[in-house]
Every structure is written in structure tokens, then in C-alpha cells.
Scaffold this motif. Sequence first.
Motif, mmCIF file in Angstrom:
data_model
loop_
_atom_site.group_PDB
_atom_site.id
_atom_site.type_symbol
_atom_site.label_atom_id
_atom_site.label_comp_id
_atom_site.label_asym_id
_atom_site.label_seq_id
_atom_site.Cartn_x
_atom_site.Cartn_y
_atom_site.Cartn_z
ATOM 1 N N THR A 48 0.831 -1.212 0.000
ATOM 2 C CA THR A 48 0.000 0.000 0.000
ATOM 3 C C THR A 48 0.863 1.258 0.000
ATOM 4 O O THR A 48 0.578 2.225 -0.711
ATOM 5 C CB THR A 48 -0.952 -0.010 1.225
ATOM 6 N N GLN A 89 -7.617 0.139 -0.569
ATOM 7 C CA GLN A 89 -7.827 -1.141 0.108
ATOM 8 C C GLN A 89 -9.135 -1.117 0.909
ATOM 9 O O GLN A 89 -9.839 -2.108 0.971
ATOM 10 C CB GLN A 89 -6.639 -1.394 1.043
ATOM 11 N N ASP A 169 -5.737 -1.631 -5.064
ATOM 12 C CA ASP A 169 -5.083 -2.093 -3.831
ATOM 13 C C ASP A 169 -5.936 -3.168 -3.174
ATOM 14 O O ASP A 169 -6.865 -2.865 -2.426
ATOM 15 C CB ASP A 169 -4.844 -0.929 -2.863
#
Length: 242
Positions: A48, A89, A169
Motif C-alpha cells: 500500500t 484497500q 489495492d
Amino acid sequence: TPAAGRIEFDNVTFGFPGAETPVINSASFVAEPGKTTAIIGSTGAGKTVLLNLMLRLYDPQQGSVTIDGAPVDKLTRAQLAESISLVPQRPYLFGGTIATNLRFGRTDASDDELWEALRVAQGEDFVREKELGLDEPVSQGGTNVSGGQRQRLSIARALVAKPLVYLFDDSFSALDVATDARLRAALPDATEGATTIIVAQRVSTITEADQILVMEGGEIVGRGTHDELLTDNEVYQEIVRS
Ligand code: TTP
Ligand code: MG
């Protein structure tokens, strides 16, 4: 303004202020337009952070990140946002409707374009089931849609924006294997010509990537295609076995 979306990391090192060890250590790679670059590695490996460096959420202490040869720190926030779409994410939806959320990156997108993006993102069916369709209200934070639906809306939002560079992500791990497969089958046409970077947990998500980067402890410890890494990279072999 970038025109192709070629991303290059040259010897990039980044650590959070006050931390003893860098979270990204001497990372170098190129992500080419029209190709898919996958990133895999255990939790905390720095995947990330690597994506965040492209968006200049923070700047490296060493090395450079460039897009089409231009250092990203020379681009404005607007130029970066126009060139790169991140599916985070933990996707975030804001209060509004499905349509306003999907148009976040490009306000002039037509309804047809929204439906097309939803089709690719495997979100068409659940939006059609909503009473108001695209105009269905979304509460702040998207608490009235499920995690999987949030994920798909976030992917559709990135597709609507039609950027040069897509950053996914971990966008596919929350989907069941069949949905993941359908989405990835539809993705190449929808993202044609763009630079696609996919952070993944499941190896099955990335077997067809043009290039896979294996990350461990902030370092790129392997790179190659799935077959190449299966043959010669122990970390990758371990991920495949687990
Ligand atoms: P990440 O880049 O978040 O690790 P990851 O994305 O590979 O892990 P996951 O698969 O779980 O998503 O973190 C790398 C290191 O940086 C880790 O030690 C945590 C640290 N970190 C911070 O200290 N602050 C932050 O805001 C972030 C994003 C990471
Ligand atoms: Mg992560």
C-alpha cells in the motif's frame, strides 16, 4: 500533463518519520502502459505504501518516482488525480447516490458509461435490483451497501474516470473466486492501453499479469511472470503453497 502513464520507481527508499527501518527499501521497477503489473507479498510488506508513493501521499527520502519521465513531485495534485485512479484497500463512498459516487472522478460521464463500468466491475445486477437504480441513495461511508458492493462500486468509479494508470489495492480479495475471475476477464478491454497495477493476495488473481513483483519487508525480492517466479523465487513459491 502525462500522456502515456509509464510509472518508474528508481531506487526509492521511504520510511515514516521517527521509524528506524524504512518501509520501502531501494525499490526499482517500471510499470508499462498497456501492461499489468501485479504486486504480491505478506501483510506489512509495503504494498500500500508503494501505491501511496505514486499518489504523493508522501515523498521518498531517496530515489525518484516518475510518470512519463516527469517526477511526480513536479505534478500538481489535479494532474495526478487526472492521471491515476486508486481503488483503495478500504474503499470509501460518500453520502449521495450511486451515480454521484461513480461520477466522482469524471462528472460528465453519461449514464451509459456508468452502467458499462458497473458491468465490468460486476456491480450491474445489484444496482439494477435497487428501486432507484443509479439514483439509489448512498449513506456517508457507504454503510447501507455491503463490503463487496462497496468494493465493486469503487472499482466502477475508477473505470468511469478512464485514467492513464489504475491502482487496485487488494480490490479483488474480498470478492468470491468466481466474481474475481469474471471481473478480471472483463478488465483488459475496459482498461486497454492503460497502466494497470494490481495488489493481490490470491495468486489466482495475478497469474496472467505481464510482470509480478514479490515484496517482503519493504523490498522487491522477486520479479517476473508467474511461471518464472514459480521456477526460481522461494518467497513466491511459499505464497503459492500457503
Ligand atoms: P503497508 O504498505 O500498509 O503494507 P501492505 O499493504 O503490504 O500490507 P497489507 O497486505 O496488510 O495491506 O505497510 C508497510 C509498513 O508501513 C507496515 O510496517 C506498516 C507501516 N505503515 C505505517 O506505519 N503507517 C501507514 O500509514 C501505512 C500505510 C503503513
Ligand atoms: Mg495494504
